[in-house]
Design an enzyme around this catalytic site. Structure first.
Site, PDB file in Angstrom:
ATOM      1  N   LYS A  14      -0.505 -13.232 -17.297  1.00 27.11           N
ATOM      2  CA  LYS A  14      -1.588 -12.842 -17.356  1.00 27.11           C
ATOM      3  C   LYS A  14      -1.840 -11.744 -16.637  1.00 27.11           C
ATOM      4  CE  LYS A  14      -1.880 -17.010 -14.356  1.00 27.11           C
ATOM      5  NZ  LYS A  14      -0.773 -17.244 -14.912  1.00 27.11           N
ATOM      6  N   ARG A  89      -7.664 -22.871 -10.622  1.00 28.51           N
ATOM      7  CA  ARG A  89      -6.388 -23.344 -10.626  1.00 28.51           C
ATOM      8  C   ARG A  89      -6.128 -24.540 -10.649  1.00 28.51           C
ATOM      9  NH1 ARG A  89      -2.613 -18.886  -9.287  1.00 28.51           N
ATOM     10  NH2 ARG A  89      -0.451 -18.999  -9.975  1.00 28.51           N
ATOM     11  N   ARG A 128      11.534 -10.397 -14.190  1.00 27.88           N
ATOM     12  CA  ARG A 128      10.867 -10.039 -12.379  1.00 27.88           C
ATOM     13  C   ARG A 128      11.492 -10.180 -11.583  1.00 27.88           C
ATOM     14  NH1 ARG A 128       4.341 -13.143 -12.886  1.00 27.88           N
ATOM     15  NH2 ARG A 128       4.947 -14.389 -11.004  1.00 27.88           N
ATOM     16  N   ARG A 134       9.167 -10.466  -5.613  1.00 26.59           N
ATOM     17  CA  ARG A 134       7.959 -11.592  -5.198  1.00 26.59           C
ATOM     18  C   ARG A 134       9.108 -12.586  -4.485  1.00 26.59           C
ATOM     19  NH1 ARG A 134       3.261 -12.925  -9.286  1.00 26.59           N
ATOM     20  NH2 ARG A 134       3.338 -14.596  -8.038  1.00 26.59           N
ATOM     21  N   ARG A 146       6.392 -24.812  -9.138  1.00 27.34           N
ATOM     22  CA  ARG A 146       5.011 -24.252  -9.449  1.00 27.34           C
ATOM     23  C   ARG A 146       5.161 -24.889 -10.985  1.00 27.34           C
ATOM     24  NH1 ARG A 146       6.998 -18.662  -8.942  1.00 27.34           N
ATOM     25  NH2 ARG A 146       5.228 -17.443 -10.093  1.00 27.34           N
TER      26      ARG A 146
END
Ligand code: ADP
Length: 191
Positions: A14, A89, A128, A134, A146
């Site tokens: 996204k 969400r 990532r 992160r 998640r």
């Protein structure tokens, strides 16, 4: 005013696709994940509360993200349109967004959904984690939660927007450029 939503599971791309979209279509990008991470970096009370939830792979309360969204709308009266990334969400957020827009005589223009499998989610997030650092990308339990949270709370939005005739799905596979071309082709039919 145009209101686009870029939708999809964590790791679908996204944020990656949002960047060229806002440039090409002259939109203001609102990423609730980025807004929350900047609250965390600034050490605010909101950031502290959000960090515990984000690190556990849970969602932050609807009222918190909705506040950030309405503040950003209010602060940008002169833009051509918005690209919402990571919001809504939950079904409640989608309903509240519709209400927020209705009160301004506006509505969601279209939802661009980037779809990938759970397997690909895990691979992308692992990749990532090494680059962006992160905290919520580094822990396997958090990632699994998640994914569970996405299926339980966010996936029902697909039906919500299909029912409104606003749902457009793209397979987010291949290179970043290939996905971008598919996104642009779709966006050209919506703007
Ligand atoms: P990703 O799409 O990779 O999960 P985001 O940057 O969009 O990453 O979001 C990171 C985290 O921030 C989410 O896992 C969630 O805890 C929180 N968050 C972001 N947007 C929302 C939202 N609209 N509602 C509730 N929590 C949110």
């Amino acid at each position: 005013m145009k209101y686009f939503i870029i939708f999809g599971p964590p790791g679908a791309g996204k944020g990656t696709q949002a960047a060229p979209m806002v440039q090409k279509y002259n939109l203001k990008h609102i990423s609730t994940g980025e807004l929350l991470r900047s609250q965390i970096a600034a050490g605010t009370e909101l950031g502290k509360q959000a960090k515990a939830l984000i690190d556990a792979g849970e969602l932050v309360p609807d009222v918190v993200v909705e506040g950030m969204i309405s503040n950003t709308f209010a602060a940008n009266p002169d833009v051509n349109g918005f690209l919402l990334d990571g919001f809504p969400r939950t079904l409640q957020q989608a309903i509240d967004l519709d209400e927020m827009l209705e009160s301004r005589d506006e509505s969601v223009t279209g939802v661009i959904s980037l779809m990938i499998s759970d397997e690909t989610i895990k691979e992308r997030i692992a990749g990532r984690a090494a680059i962006e650092g992160r905290a919520d990308d580094a822990n396997e339990e958090t990632i699994n939660n998640r994914i569970r949270t996405y299926h339980a709370k966010t996936e029902p939005l697909i039906e919500y927007y299909k029912y409104q005739g606003k749902y457009h799905e793209i397979q987010s596979v291949g290179t970043i450029e290939q996905v971008r071309e598919k996104v642009f082709k779709l966006m050209d039919t919506l703007v």
